[in-house]
Design an enzyme around this catalytic site. Structure first.
Site, PDB file in Angstrom:
ATOM      1  N   TYR A 105      65.190  30.234 -33.533  1.00  0.00           N
ATOM      2  CA  TYR A 105      66.265  30.179 -32.526  1.00  0.00           C
ATOM      3  C   TYR A 105      65.807  30.850 -31.232  1.00  0.00           C
ATOM      4  O   TYR A 105      65.926  30.281 -30.144  1.00  0.00           O
ATOM      5  CB  TYR A 105      67.485  30.887 -33.112  1.00  0.00           C
ATOM      6  CG  TYR A 105      68.726  30.937 -32.239  1.00  0.00           C
ATOM      7  CD1 TYR A 105      69.815  30.117 -32.509  1.00  0.00           C
ATOM      8  CD2 TYR A 105      68.843  31.840 -31.187  1.00  0.00           C
ATOM      9  CE1 TYR A 105      70.978  30.186 -31.741  1.00  0.00           C
ATOM     10  CE2 TYR A 105      69.987  31.909 -30.413  1.00  0.00           C
ATOM     11  CZ  TYR A 105      71.049  31.079 -30.694  1.00  0.00           C
ATOM     12  OH  TYR A 105      72.190  31.157 -29.926  1.00  0.00           O
ATOM     13  N   CYS A 106      65.264  32.043 -31.347  1.00  0.00           N
ATOM     14  CA  CYS A 106      64.829  32.792 -30.163  1.00  0.00           C
ATOM     15  C   CYS A 106      63.542  32.238 -29.577  1.00  0.00           C
ATOM     16  O   CYS A 106      63.350  32.249 -28.348  1.00  0.00           O
ATOM     17  CB  CYS A 106      64.665  34.273 -30.499  1.00  0.00           C
ATOM     18  SG  CYS A 106      66.221  35.127 -30.872  1.00  0.00           S
ATOM     19  N   VAL A 107      62.633  31.742 -30.422  1.00  0.00           N
ATOM     20  CA  VAL A 107      61.390  31.164 -29.911  1.00  0.00           C
ATOM     21  C   VAL A 107      61.702  30.007 -28.976  1.00  0.00           C
ATOM     22  O   VAL A 107      61.184  29.923 -27.849  1.00  0.00           O
ATOM     23  CB  VAL A 107      60.481  30.679 -31.064  1.00  0.00           C
ATOM     24  CG1 VAL A 107      59.306  29.877 -30.511  1.00  0.00           C
ATOM     25  CG2 VAL A 107      59.964  31.853 -31.873  1.00  0.00           C
TER      26      VAL A 107
END
Length: 348
Positions: A80-82
């Site tokens: 999600y953050c990548v």
């Protein structure tokens, strides 16, 4: 968002309302990592302060800091953050930064400044691999970069617990449509990022506190120092309110022996560590250890066991945030070698 009840109405005069107002003004949108902290307003204020004073303001180009956030997220298995932060970094390349990170192709990053900072950030999650910063950053600039590293070690763990793997449906994530969507997301996130924002406006929402020793590099910047000191103090307060001394001791002892990386596959190691905990402490200890060391392994059963004795969203968020913060602070203790190449590693 998993396991939490949405807060549909926020009083603008409340602490949550004040933080949300600042986020919308400076960041554009109140994203889910902020929203999941809303059950404990003091922790929301702490998160906003460390994000704002490291990522949104300062001297280091924001795109480089987004690349650091993406690289750290890759080390924590947080897709999600990548995806989000790789899009924000807006790397000019036939392959997206997210794809290069996932495929281990950092040597194919054409921009040497991005390539060197990504390589450094990927090394930051283990004490044995941490590299020196790749350029002659000043001490305040280093505080920004190290602050981004610690901030996303904290955020990634909570995102892995409470949010899905991606903002996009699985059917479009890897295809042409997904790439176009992420291109637009990157463009949206880039809007206004080059506008000057004064440092320190988030700090009125946090108490003055002593900076923990493992965060001493933050002292090179008064605003970053205040943000991290207040964040750490709030986490310790909430951890002590929710979790027993026995649970916190078990987690801290395990982290003191941890030098980075992921524990063995499965959860047998967790059950051994919590074997002597009794009653409610067993479910709380299991949750806290997994958040700290293997957040991607948390499932409904772990949450249900915790909720059996701690039924509220605030208790769940507070326990998870304390454990995630404890792990991020442990990573912070690995970072001293990163400053070795600086002409001035500490403020005089």
């Amino acid at each position: 968002m998993k396991y939490l009840h949405p807060i549909r109405r926020v009083d603008p005069s409340s602490l949550v309302g004040q933080v949300y107002t600042q986020i919308r003004h400076d960041f554009g949108v109140v994203s889910d990592p902020f929203k999941l902290h809303a059950p404990i307003p003091e922790l929301l204020a702490g998160l906003w302060a460390i994000v704002r004073e490291t990522t949104l303001v300062g001297q280091v180009p924001w795109a480089l800091k987004e690349a650091v956030a993406a690289a750290v997220s890759q080390t924590n298995a947080c897709p999600y953050c990548v995806e989000i932060h790789a899009s924000a970094a807006r790397l000019p390349s036939p392959s997206s930064l997210a794809d290069l990170l996932k495929q281990g192709r950092t040597q194919d990053i054409s921009d040497p400044a991005v390539r060197s900072i990504v390589t450094w950030a990927l090394s930051s999650s283990q004490a044995s691999t941490i590299k020196t910063l790749p350029a002659s950053f000043s001490a305040p600039e280093a505080a920004e970069l190290l602050g981004v590293v610690v901030t996303y070690h904290y955020i990634n763990r909570l995102v892995n617990v409470f949010l899905p793997e991606s903002l996009l449906p699985s059917l479009v994530r890897g295809g042409w449509l997904g790439k176009q969507v992420w291109k637009q997301v990157g463009h949206k996130l880039a809007q206004g990022r080059n506008e000057h924002k004064p440092a320190g406006t988030s700090l009125r929402l946090l108490p003055e506190a002593e900076l923990p020793a493992e965060l001493s590099w933050a002292a090179a910047s008064p605003t970053i120092s205040h943000a991290f000191a207040g964040w750490a103090a709030r986490l310790e307060e909430k951890g002590a309110e929710i979790l027993s001394p026995q649970v916190r001791l078990v987690v801290n002892e395990q982290l003191a022996r941890w030098s980075g990386g992921v524990p063995a596959l499965g959860r047998g190691w967790v059950e051994k560590v919590i074997a002597d905990l009794k009653g409610a402490d067993k479910g709380a200890g299991r949750l806290a250890l997994l958040v700290a060391l293997a957040s991607f392994q948390i499932d409904e059963r772990v949450i249900e066991d915790f909720h059996a004795s701690y039924p509220t969203d605030a208790q769940l968020v507070g326990a998870a945030a304390w454990a995630s913060g404890a792990a991020a602070r442990r990573v912070a203790s690995f970072l001293a070698p990163a400053l070795a190449s600086l002409p001035l590693s500490h403020p005089s």
